[in-house]
Every structure is written in structure tokens, then in C-alpha cells.
Design a protein around this motif. Structure first.
Motif, PDB file in Angstrom:
ATOM      1  N   TYR A 178       0.827  -1.208   0.000  1.00  0.00           N
ATOM      2  CA  TYR A 178       0.000   0.000   0.000  1.00  0.00           C
ATOM      3  C   TYR A 178       0.859   1.255   0.000  1.00  0.00           C
ATOM      4  O   TYR A 178       1.645   1.493   0.926  1.00  0.00           O
ATOM      5  CB  TYR A 178      -0.921   0.012   1.219  1.00  0.00           C
ATOM      6  N   ASN A 179       0.672   2.079  -1.023  1.00  0.00           N
ATOM      7  CA  ASN A 179       1.345   3.375  -1.134  1.00  0.00           C
ATOM      8  C   ASN A 179       0.537   4.218  -2.109  1.00  0.00           C
ATOM      9  O   ASN A 179       0.812   4.249  -3.299  1.00  0.00           O
ATOM     10  CB  ASN A 179       2.793   3.201  -1.614  1.00  0.00           C
ATOM     11  N   GLN A 180      -0.486   4.882  -1.577  1.00  0.00           N
ATOM     12  CA  GLN A 180      -1.441   5.587  -2.417  1.00  0.00           C
ATOM     13  C   GLN A 180      -1.612   7.025  -1.941  1.00  0.00           C
ATOM     14  O   GLN A 180      -1.433   7.331  -0.765  1.00  0.00           O
ATOM     15  CB  GLN A 180      -2.806   4.877  -2.366  1.00  0.00           C
ATOM     16  N   HIS A 181      -1.964   7.894  -2.867  1.00  0.00           N
ATOM     17  CA  HIS A 181      -2.276   9.276  -2.528  1.00  0.00           C
ATOM     18  C   HIS A 181      -3.786   9.452  -2.456  1.00  0.00           C
ATOM     19  O   HIS A 181      -4.538   8.868  -3.247  1.00  0.00           O
ATOM     20  CB  HIS A 181      -1.684  10.244  -3.549  1.00  0.00           C
ATOM     21  N   GLY A 182      -4.222  10.241  -1.495  1.00  0.00           N
ATOM     22  CA  GLY A 182      -5.645  10.477  -1.318  1.00  0.00           C
ATOM     23  C   GLY A 182      -5.891  11.755  -0.550  1.00  0.00           C
ATOM     24  O   GLY A 182      -5.028  12.633  -0.461  1.00  0.00           O
ATOM     25  N   LYS A 183      -7.084  11.855   0.033  1.00  0.00           N
ATOM     26  CA  LYS A 183      -7.480  13.061   0.759  1.00  0.00           C
ATOM     27  C   LYS A 183      -7.880  12.697   2.185  1.00  0.00           C
ATOM     28  O   LYS A 183      -8.332  11.590   2.462  1.00  0.00           O
ATOM     29  CB  LYS A 183      -8.653  13.750   0.052  1.00  0.00           C
ATOM     30  N   ILE A 184      -7.732  13.678   3.073  1.00  0.00           N
ATOM     31  CA  ILE A 184      -8.117  13.501   4.464  1.00  0.00           C
ATOM     32  C   ILE A 184      -8.656  14.816   5.009  1.00  0.00           C
ATOM     33  O   ILE A 184      -8.120  15.893   4.689  1.00  0.00           O
ATOM     34  CB  ILE A 184      -6.931  12.997   5.322  1.00  0.00           C
ATOM     35  N   VAL A 185      -9.728  14.724   5.781  1.00  0.00           N
ATOM     36  CA  VAL A 185     -10.261  15.883   6.505  1.00  0.00           C
ATOM     37  C   VAL A 185     -10.502  15.452   7.946  1.00  0.00           C
ATOM     38  O   VAL A 185     -10.789  14.277   8.220  1.00  0.00           O
ATOM     39  CB  VAL A 185     -11.580  16.419   5.886  1.00  0.00           C
ATOM     40  N   TYR A 186     -10.357  16.386   8.874  1.00  0.00           N
ATOM     41  CA  TYR A 186     -10.677  16.143  10.286  1.00  0.00           C
ATOM     42  C   TYR A 186     -12.019  16.802  10.591  1.00  0.00           C
ATOM     43  O   TYR A 186     -12.398  17.815   9.982  1.00  0.00           O
ATOM     44  CB  TYR A 186      -9.594  16.718  11.193  1.00  0.00           C
ATOM     45  N   LEU A 187     -12.718  16.212  11.567  1.00  0.00           N
ATOM     46  CA  LEU A 187     -14.018  16.729  11.966  1.00  0.00           C
ATOM     47  C   LEU A 187     -13.942  17.287  13.382  1.00  0.00           C
ATOM     48  O   LEU A 187     -13.343  16.658  14.271  1.00  0.00           O
ATOM     49  CB  LEU A 187     -15.095  15.641  11.907  1.00  0.00           C
ATOM     50  N   LEU A 188     -14.558  18.458  13.592  1.00  0.00           N
ATOM     51  CA  LEU A 188     -14.695  19.042  14.921  1.00  0.00           C
ATOM     52  C   LEU A 188     -16.141  19.498  15.099  1.00  0.00           C
ATOM     53  O   LEU A 188     -16.723  20.100  14.192  1.00  0.00           O
ATOM     54  CB  LEU A 188     -13.768  20.243  15.100  1.00  0.00           C
ATOM     55  N   ARG A 189     -16.721  19.202  16.246  1.00  0.00           N
ATOM     56  CA  ARG A 189     -18.097  19.609  16.517  1.00  0.00           C
ATOM     57  C   ARG A 189     -18.200  21.129  16.513  1.00  0.00           C
ATOM     58  O   ARG A 189     -17.394  21.822  17.128  1.00  0.00           O
ATOM     59  CB  ARG A 189     -18.542  19.058  17.878  1.00  0.00           C
ATOM     60  N   LYS A 190     -19.187  21.636  15.813  1.00  0.00           N
ATOM     61  CA  LYS A 190     -19.390  23.086  15.800  1.00  0.00           C
ATOM     62  C   LYS A 190     -19.881  23.543  17.160  1.00  0.00           C
ATOM     63  O   LYS A 190     -20.711  22.899  17.789  1.00  0.00           O
ATOM     64  CB  LYS A 190     -20.422  23.458  14.711  1.00  0.00           C
ATOM     65  N   LYS A 191     -19.349  24.676  17.605  1.00  0.00           N
ATOM     66  CA  LYS A 191     -19.717  25.205  18.919  1.00  0.00           C
ATOM     67  C   LYS A 191     -21.144  25.750  18.895  1.00  0.00           C
ATOM     68  O   LYS A 191     -21.568  26.336  17.923  1.00  0.00           O
ATOM     69  CB  LYS A 191     -18.739  26.319  19.331  1.00  0.00           C
TER      70      LYS A 191
END
Length: 505
Positions: A492-505
Motif C-alpha cells: 500500500y502506497n497511495q495518494h488520497g485526501k483527508i479531513v478532520y471533523l470538529l463539533r461546531k460550537k
């Protein structure tokens, strides 16, 4: 009234007066000179800034002096590495086993001893504990085609995600929730991460359809792009890791001759060090208590056997390559001849930097880019076993292990769920953070051969780290336990996307 000057006779009776500042300096220098040198003095890598030299025309006496030139410090560091074998001599020796009694020797780890009552042992066919969460309610997620799926489509079962979240929330119960962590260019607290997981879990079990769930995620959570590159076009390079199952024995024998070591205890030292005058205060000689780092290299440990028979072995393996790749993965399962399987995990390292053996082999031209996987490296060494020391010893970093009472755990001590754990650079990304990734994954046949690749996306938890995972654009996805996971992770050696989630205040 005018005060008269004391006579000479009166001055002698009162004695000579010493200024307080002078007395303090003399007392400190006297106390510093009484610091007893440690037997590990020559190997104290943390006390850079001093050197020990023999006094002229003396035998055995030493004096502590600050280095005056950079070449002296370089020479001193060279002496540290050369003296490692002598430093290890202070470790206690274990019972010596003669060659003709190796098979009958008592194991260092007794499987039935009272000390191991808390060790959870699985049989060969149940080497990993079964999921503790019902997963039937998530089957409808996998019926959708990826191309027509909503933005936050997850290719795995909802139950495994609940299991990963619950384990992370249990870890947060004992954490300092006000601790601040990096998330790219911003900071968050562990309280923010915990509240995010609680809100996300509540949404996860609310019974929404995939489309409704995806819309609710966008409404209730802040989506934070991560990776390397410009805003809106950031990318993440994903590699894979897994938990190997390795043949092992509790006894040393001719068949099982490659030991796994637990980490030796570090020796505390007390030393006078010189602090450079970088500011107008707090510089000069200081008495410092430090802990000596273990600077033994892989060659010294596995090639020169400097740790052999010092009561540090926890098990012995059949194959040197299996041992090396267990070091790379950081944890695994040991499969003993009686069919039982015992978990082992990371117990520390020698603190030396990691060097990729596969990258060096590609640079030397002995394998191609396509053969740079774990399987390709193993195949080359099976054809050329005489090259194993030449390349493995170039990676000076060494990993120590301990027996574990649970499955593979991440850097925060949380037991990992296959496919749901991610390793990142913890200087940049928060441990325990909820993330969503999209990339491509391998498709395996019944013989664990890769027959294709297809796109996927899923929610993961940032729960691990690694010495080779550095920078904003690198992440390691945990594939699970066993041979199939090893094949997928090794290629496995692939390029992709990542996002983090945070609860809105």
C-alpha cells in the motif's frame, strides 16, 4: 556621634570577613567537584556539553571540562558509540545454557506461571478477539455504489466504527482534557476531540439513511482539510501497516535462535555540564541529573550479541526477517508450537533514527520500485541471504518488546480496530482525532493475491504514530492482523485526501 575605626586587635578577634557571594561560588564549586562519576559517564548522550579527560601525569583521575571546539564534541560522540560494549557489561548475566541442553532449558516466560494470569492468550484460529459491537445495522452502507455515494460514505461496517469510538472515549476518561494539541495550523484541546466523538456517535446511532447522515455531518461538524499542498488541493500519502503473526518459542533452541528483547533499564547519571551563555543569566557550570539513552545499534545488538543472556529475552523466533519486520510494525502476535498465540507490543527503542532498507536497496539497484514492498524485499533476501546483514544493519534503529494482555495498541494505548486506525505525525495532528479519508484500496483473491484496486472512503481515528511517519503529508493506515492484512499493507502506497471533523460550537 562619630563612629571610631576598629583597632587592629579588635579586627583579629572578629576574624576575616568573607563576602556572601564569594562563599556561595566556592561552596558550589566544591560541591560540584564531589559529584561521583557514573559507570555510564562516557555514554551519557544527553549531557552533551562536557567532556571527561585524564589529568596529565596521573592514573585514573578525571576532570570535567567543557568542549572548546566542535571537532572535540564530534570526537566525544564517536567515543560514546565505540564504548557501548563496555557499557553493557554492567548488566546482569542470565543463566548460561550449554549447547547440548538448549532444548531442555527452562523458558524465561512460563505460560502457566502466576505472573502471567492477566495475559490474554488466543488459540491459532482466534488470534484476535471478536468484535464486541453488533454490526448488522450497517449492512445497507455497503450496498451503494461508491461513485453515486454521498460525500461521507463509509465502506466498512458501522459496528467497527462504534467500537473504535468507544475505545477512544474510554481512553479520554483518564486524559487531561485541557491539554492542547496541533491540528495543522490551529490548536485544539482533548476536550474538543472528546465532545466531537460523543456528538458523532450520537449521530451514528440515530438511524439516518446514508444521505441524511452525510448531510447531518456537514451541518453539525466543521470540516478541516489536512495534508500537504495548497488549500483546496491538499493531498495525503497513505501507506499501510499491520500486525504480523510470527512463529516463536518460549525456549531458545537451534531452530528458534533469534531473540526478541525487552528494553534494558536506563542508567541515571549525575554530571556537571556547561551551559553556553546564550542569555545574560543561567549559564556556566550546573549539576544535572540525566538519564542515559541506549545508543546500541542494530549491528551491535543482533550482530555482536551484546545483549545476549542478560535476562532480556522474552521469546525466540525462527526467522531473522520475521524479526526485522516485526520491528517495523511495532507489535504482533507470537504463535507458539502448542498452538497458542501471545500478543507483544512496543516497549521502547534505542532512540536512533529510522532508515528505510527498501529505499536503500532501490537506490543500489538490487530491486526495482515495484519490488519495494515488504513481500518484494523478503523475496530478494530469500534469494540472497548473504546480503541480509549488509542491509538490515544500515537501519540502526532497534525496537524492544513486551508481552501484552490485549491486541495491537496505538501510541496512546488504545487497542486498534482494523481499518479504523490511522498513524500520523503527532507534532502536527491530534491523537484521538476523528478523520475521514478517501483513496484507493487493494482487492485480494482467496489466495491473498492482489487482483485490482478500487476507490474507497471511510471514517478513521487518529490513534498512532511511527518513526517513518513525518510531516503533514504522510499517514499510515492500519490493515489488521494476519497474512491478508500483510499483503495489503505491504503493497500500500497511495495518494488520497483527508479531513478532520470538529463539533461546531
Amino acid at each position: 556621634m562619630q563612629r571610631r575605626a576598629p583597632s587592629k586587635r579588635e579586627g583579629n578577634e572578629n576574624g576575616f570577613t568573607v563576602p556572601p557571594g564569594t562563599f556561595a561560588i566556592v561552596f558550589f564549586l566544591f560541591f560540584s567537584s564531589c559529584a561521583t562519576p557514573s559507570p555510564y559517564m562516557a555514554g551519557d548522550s544527553t549531557s552533551v556539553g562536557y567532556q571527561t579527560t585524564s589529568a596529565p601525569h596521573s592514573s585514573g583521575s578525571t576532570s570535567v571540562l567543557p568542549p572548546t571546539r566542535p571537532d572535540q564534541a564530534k570526537h566525544w560522540l564517536h567515543q560514546i558509540e565505540e564504548s557501548q560494549k563496555q557499557n553493557v557489561d554492567s548488566l546482569p548475566y542470565a543463566v548460561h545454557y550449554e549447547a547440548d541442553t538448549l532444548d531442555e532449558a527452562e523458558p524465561l516466560v512460563q505460560p502457566d506461571s502466576p505472573a502471567n494470569d492477566k495475559i490474554r492468550v488466543f488459540t491459532d484460529k482466534t488470534f484476535a478477539p471478536p468484535p464486541e459491537v453488533e454490526t448488522r445495522d450497517s449492512d445497507n452502507w455497503n450496498e451503494l455504489e461508491f461513485v453515486n455515494a454521498p460525500r461521507f460514505f463509509d465502506d466498512m461496517s458501522r459496528g467497527t466504527l462504534l467500537q473504535a469510538i468507544d475505545r477512544q472515549l474510554s481512553a479520554f476518561r483518564f486524559a487531561n482534557l485541557d491539554e492542547r494539541l496541533r491540528l495543522g495550523s490551529r490548536t485544539v484541546t482533548k476536550r474538543d476531540l472528546k465532545e466531537t466523538l460523543i456528538a458523532f456517535r450520537r449521530l451514528l446511532v440515530s438511524g439516518l439513511s446514508p444521505e441524511e447522515f452525510s448531510r447531518a455531518v456537514e451541518e453539525q461538524f466543521e470540516i478541516i482539510e489536512a495534508g500537504k499542498g495548497r488549500r483546496g488541493r491538499k493531498r495525503m500519502q497513505f501507506t499501510g501497516y499491520y500486525t504480523p503473526i510470527v512463529d516463536a518459542s518460549r525456549y531458545r533452541s537451534h531452530e528458534y535462535s533469534y531473540p526478541l528483547y525487552r528494553k534494558p533499564k536506563q542508567a541515571p547519571t549525575r554530571r556537571v555540564i556547561w551551559t553556553q551563555p546564550e542569555s545574560n543569566r543561567d549559564y556556566g557550570y550546573h549539576l544535572s541529573s540525566r538519564t542515559r539513552n541506549l545508543l546500541l545499534t542494530r549491528k551491535e545488538i543482533d550482530g555482536d550479541y551484546v545483549l545476549r543472556d542478560r535476562n532480556l529475552e522474552i521469546a525466540w523466533l525462527k526467522d531473522d526477517l520475521d524479526r526485522y519486520f516485526l520491528h517495523i510494525q511495532g507489535s504482533g502476535y507470537l504463535r507458539f508450537p502448542d498452538g497458542t498465540v501471545q500478543a507483544v507490543r512496543f516497549n521502547g527503542s534505542n532512540e536512533l533514527p529510522y532508515k528505510s532498507v527498501g529505499r536503500q536497496m532501490i537506490k543500489d539497484g538490487v530491486i526495482t520500485e515495484g519490488e519495494g514492498s515488504m513481500q518484494g524485499i523478503k523475496a530478494y533476501f530469500q534469494r540472497n541471504p548473504e546480503h541480509i546483514p549488509r542491509y538490515l544493519f544500515q537501519n540502526r534503529r532497534y525496537i524492544f518488546f513486551e508481552l501484552a494482555d490485549q491486541g495491537p495498541t496505538g501510541s496512546a494505548g488504545v487497542e486498534l480496530v482494523p481499518g479504523r486506525a490511522l498513524a500520523t505525525d503527532k507534532r502536527l495532528y491530534p491523537g484521538g482525532g476523528l478523520a475521514f479519508i478517501s483513496a484507493t484500496k487493494p482487492v485480494l483473491d482467496e489466495n491473498n493475491r492482489i487482483i485490482g484496486w478500487k476507490p474507497f472512503s471511510r471514517f478513521v481515528l487518529d490513534q498512532d504514530t511511527g518513526s517513518a511517519i513525518k510531516g503533514p503529508g504522510r499517514a499510515d493506515l492500519y490493515f489488521g492482523v494476519g497474512d491478508a492484512a500483510g499483503v495489503a499493507a505491504g503493497h500500500y502506497n497511495q495518494h488520497g485526501k483527508i479531513v478532520y471533523l470538529l463539533r461546531k460550537k
